[in-house]
Write an enzyme that holds these catalytic residues in place. Structure first.
Site, PDB file in Angstrom:
ATOM      1  N   GLU A 172       0.599   4.174  24.609  1.00 44.17           N
ATOM      2  CA  GLU A 172      -0.313   3.766  23.537  1.00 44.17           C
ATOM      3  C   GLU A 172      -1.318   2.742  24.051  1.00 44.17           C
ATOM      4  OE1 GLU A 172      -0.002   2.182  18.955  1.00 44.17           O
ATOM      5  OE2 GLU A 172       0.911   0.975  20.533  1.00 44.17           O
ATOM      6  N   TRP A 204       1.417   7.744  16.220  1.00 42.34           N
ATOM      7  CA  TRP A 204       0.240   7.764  15.338  1.00 42.34           C
ATOM      8  C   TRP A 204       0.119   9.074  14.555  1.00 42.34           C
ATOM      9  CZ3 TRP A 204      -3.610   4.155  14.233  1.00 42.34           C
ATOM     10  CH2 TRP A 204      -3.535   2.950  14.934  1.00 42.34           C
ATOM     11  N   TYR A 250      -8.539   1.047  17.338  1.00 44.17           N
ATOM     12  CA  TYR A 250      -8.524   0.053  18.406  1.00 44.17           C
ATOM     13  C   TYR A 250      -9.346   0.400  19.637  1.00 44.17           C
ATOM     14  CZ  TYR A 250      -4.638  -1.833  15.685  1.00 44.17           C
ATOM     15  OH  TYR A 250      -3.877  -2.344  14.668  1.00 44.17           O
ATOM     16  N   ARG A 306      -2.922  -9.500  11.390  1.00 44.75           N
ATOM     17  CA  ARG A 306      -3.060  -9.736   9.950  1.00 44.75           C
ATOM     18  C   ARG A 306      -1.844  -9.270   9.172  1.00 44.75           C
ATOM     19  NH1 ARG A 306      -3.666  -5.160   7.016  1.00 44.75           N
ATOM     20  NH2 ARG A 306      -4.239  -3.306   8.198  1.00 44.75           N
ATOM     21  N   SER A 307      -1.172  -8.225   9.679  1.00 47.44           N
ATOM     22  CA  SER A 307      -0.062  -7.598   8.969  1.00 47.44           C
ATOM     23  C   SER A 307       0.946  -7.095   9.987  1.00 47.44           C
ATOM     24  CB  SER A 307      -0.580  -6.422   8.121  1.00 47.44           C
ATOM     25  OG  SER A 307       0.468  -5.690   7.540  1.00 47.44           O
ATOM     26  N   CYS A 342      -4.143  -3.705  12.384  1.00 45.26           N
ATOM     27  CA  CYS A 342      -3.170  -4.743  12.040  1.00 45.26           C
ATOM     28  C   CYS A 342      -3.286  -5.889  13.037  1.00 45.26           C
ATOM     29  CB  CYS A 342      -1.755  -4.176  12.048  1.00 45.26           C
ATOM     30  SG  CYS A 342      -1.450  -2.955  10.760  1.00 45.26           S
ATOM     31  N   HIS A 362       6.256  -9.116   7.293  1.00 43.95           N
ATOM     32  CA  HIS A 362       7.071  -8.528   6.233  1.00 43.95           C
ATOM     33  C   HIS A 362       8.157  -7.595   6.765  1.00 43.95           C
ATOM     34  CE1 HIS A 362       3.446  -5.966   6.778  1.00 43.95           C
ATOM     35  NE2 HIS A 362       4.337  -4.989   6.774  1.00 43.95           N
ATOM     36  N   ILE A 363       9.204  -7.466   5.965  1.00 42.07           N
ATOM     37  CA  ILE A 363      10.276  -6.502   6.198  1.00 42.07           C
ATOM     38  C   ILE A 363      10.299  -5.555   5.011  1.00 42.07           C
ATOM     39  CG2 ILE A 363      12.759  -6.155   6.506  1.00 42.07           C
ATOM     40  CD1 ILE A 363      12.894  -8.982   7.694  1.00 42.07           C
ATOM     41  N   TYR A 364      10.217  -4.261   5.276  1.00 43.84           N
ATOM     42  CA  TYR A 364      10.288  -3.275   4.196  1.00 43.84           C
ATOM     43  C   TYR A 364      11.696  -3.251   3.605  1.00 43.84           C
ATOM     44  CZ  TYR A 364       5.666  -1.410   5.249  1.00 43.84           C
ATOM     45  OH  TYR A 364       4.307  -1.271   5.417  1.00 43.84           O
ATOM     46  N   ARG A 414       0.803  -1.218   0.000  1.00 45.76           N
ATOM     47  CA  ARG A 414       0.000   0.000   0.000  1.00 45.76           C
ATOM     48  C   ARG A 414       0.837   1.269   0.000  1.00 45.76           C
ATOM     49  NH1 ARG A 414      -0.707   2.890   4.308  1.00 45.76           N
ATOM     50  NH2 ARG A 414       0.066   1.189   5.612  1.00 45.76           N
ATOM     51  N   ASN A 416       4.373  -4.456  19.226  1.00 46.64           N
ATOM     52  CA  ASN A 416       3.206  -5.308  19.450  1.00 46.64           C
ATOM     53  C   ASN A 416       3.481  -6.380  20.494  1.00 46.64           C
ATOM     54  OD1 ASN A 416       2.905  -5.212  15.878  1.00 46.64           O
ATOM     55  ND2 ASN A 416       1.841  -3.892  17.326  1.00 46.64           N
ATOM     56  N   ASP A 469       4.827  -5.290  10.429  1.00 46.64           N
ATOM     57  CA  ASP A 469       6.102  -4.677  10.054  1.00 46.64           C
ATOM     58  C   ASP A 469       7.139  -5.201  11.045  1.00 46.64           C
ATOM     59  OD1 ASP A 469       8.318  -3.000   9.900  1.00 46.64           O
ATOM     60  OD2 ASP A 469       7.161  -1.139   9.905  1.00 46.64           O
ATOM     61  N   ARG A 499     -14.054 -20.501  26.597  1.00 45.44           N
ATOM     62  CA  ARG A 499     -13.310 -20.455  25.331  1.00 45.44           C
ATOM     63  C   ARG A 499     -13.743 -19.259  24.484  1.00 45.44           C
ATOM     64  NH1 ARG A 499     -14.225 -26.191  26.071  1.00 45.44           N
ATOM     65  NH2 ARG A 499     -16.133 -26.071  24.825  1.00 45.44           N
ATOM     66  N   ARG A 500     -14.380 -18.306  25.132  1.00 44.23           N
ATOM     67  CA  ARG A 500     -14.895 -17.127  24.423  1.00 44.23           C
ATOM     68  C   ARG A 500     -14.266 -15.831  24.932  1.00 44.23           C
ATOM     69  NH1 ARG A 500     -21.383 -18.801  24.429  1.00 44.23           N
ATOM     70  NH2 ARG A 500     -21.080 -20.880  23.495  1.00 44.23           N
TER      71      ARG A 500
END
Length: 318
Positions: A62, A84, A148, A220-221, A200, A261-263, A25, A231, A223, A180-181
């Site tokens: 954060e 941010w 979030y 999901r994604s 993400c 991924h790595i930029y 993106r 994270n 960096d 389990r919820r």
């Protein structure tokens, strides 16, 4: 050597060696693989990377911002947290109210053009000052939408009501720890268009066993160089806070990744980090007088024994 940190370094090596080249993106480009998992035993220390300095105070402020249900960067700026800013700034410079110098594609241009970077920094400083001092401007352009904090604390229902997912999960842990919820979701398809950045880290699940609280995050994604170290520490801290309120010990933090991924403009920084030897992990200290997750402030959270290697700087892809 820290087993926790070694998992992260091994992931870096694996993606550099086996990752697929992909466009993204931001227009920067990455090497990426799909599906990875790391497990961190929180009994062995707090998983804040030591092969480069990670600013824990930014992570803590954060997370408290998320927990408060806040979605405006003013709180972050008041705590000298700028992580941010770029997404809010993007909304401002692309708005009809902005009449300053052209800031299109500022993320890449600021890396490539020193003269433009100076102009960009000037505009960013002005933007931050207005968010801090001008209530009306902050409400319009400091706001990031249904990100979030909104999803965690005020998920919108079809009946026009809201669900406080985080509070409900904590109450369920106390009443029915074998459930389990024990899930909090940030991925609300209806709200994606109104978010500055779709989540993400999309959902997390708690699990109680033998008096210990564990947490698994699905992201999901990720960096790998800039984002994932934040994270890991953020959700480890969340697990500690929830365990504290529920009268439990901490167990594991399990980090499951989709697109890891790595930029391409982080390759040299990653290689520099891989050349460093991990050190002992720090310990987390929480204010024992605070009982509820929702009562914690920055002064109630601290680390001891954190002695990392120096910072490695890298550009953020926006």
């Amino acid at each position: 050597m820290s087993k926790s940190e070694q998992q992260y370094l091994d992931l870096c090596r694996h993606v550099l060696k086996e990752g697929t080249k992909k466009e993204d993106r931001t227009g920067t480009g990455t090497v990426s693989l799909f599906g990875a998992q790391m497990r961190f035993n929180l009994q062995e220390g707090f998983p804040l990377l030591t092969t480069k300095r990670i600013p824990f105070r930014l992570i803590a402020s954060e997370l408290l911002w998320f927990i408060k249900g806040d979605t405006n960067i003013r709180y972050l700026l008041q705590h000298n947290n700028n992580i941010w800013n770029e997404w809010a700034f993007k909304n401002w410079v692309e708005s009809k109210d902005y009449n300053g110098p052209d800031m299109s594609n500022f993320g890449l241009r600021s890396q490539q053009d020193e003269e433009f970077n100076a102009l960009y920094q000037e505009q960013m400083d002005l933007f931050k000052q207005r968010v801090l001092e001008d209530d009306k401007f902050a409400a319009a352009y400091g706001e990031l939408g249904d990100v979030y904090g909104r999803q965690w604390r005020a998920w919108k229902t079809s009946a026009g009501e809201t669900i406080d997912q985080l509070k409900e999960v904590i109450q369920t842990i106390k009443k029915n720890p074998d459930s389990r919820r024990l899930i909090v979701s940030a991925w609300n398809p209806e709200d994606i268009p109104s978010m500055a950045l779709p989540p993400c880290h999309t959902m997390f699940q708690f699990y109680v066993s033998e008096g210990r609280l564990s947490c698994q995050l699905y992201q999901r994604s990720g960096d790998i160089f800039l984002g994932i170290p934040f994270n890991i520490a953020s959700y480890a801290l969340l697990t500690h806070l929830v365990a504290h309120e529920c009268g439990l010990e901490v167990g594991e933090f399990i980090h499951t990744l989709g697109d890891a991924h790595i930029y391409v403009n982080h390759f040299e920084q990653v290689k520099a980090q891989l050349g460093r030897e991990p050190k002992e992990l720090p310990s987390l200290k929480l204010n024992e007088e605070k009982q509820s997750v929702f009562d914690f402030d920055m002064e109630d959270i601290s680390l001891t024994g954190y002695d990392p290697h120096p910072t490695i700087k890298a550009p953020v892809a926006v």
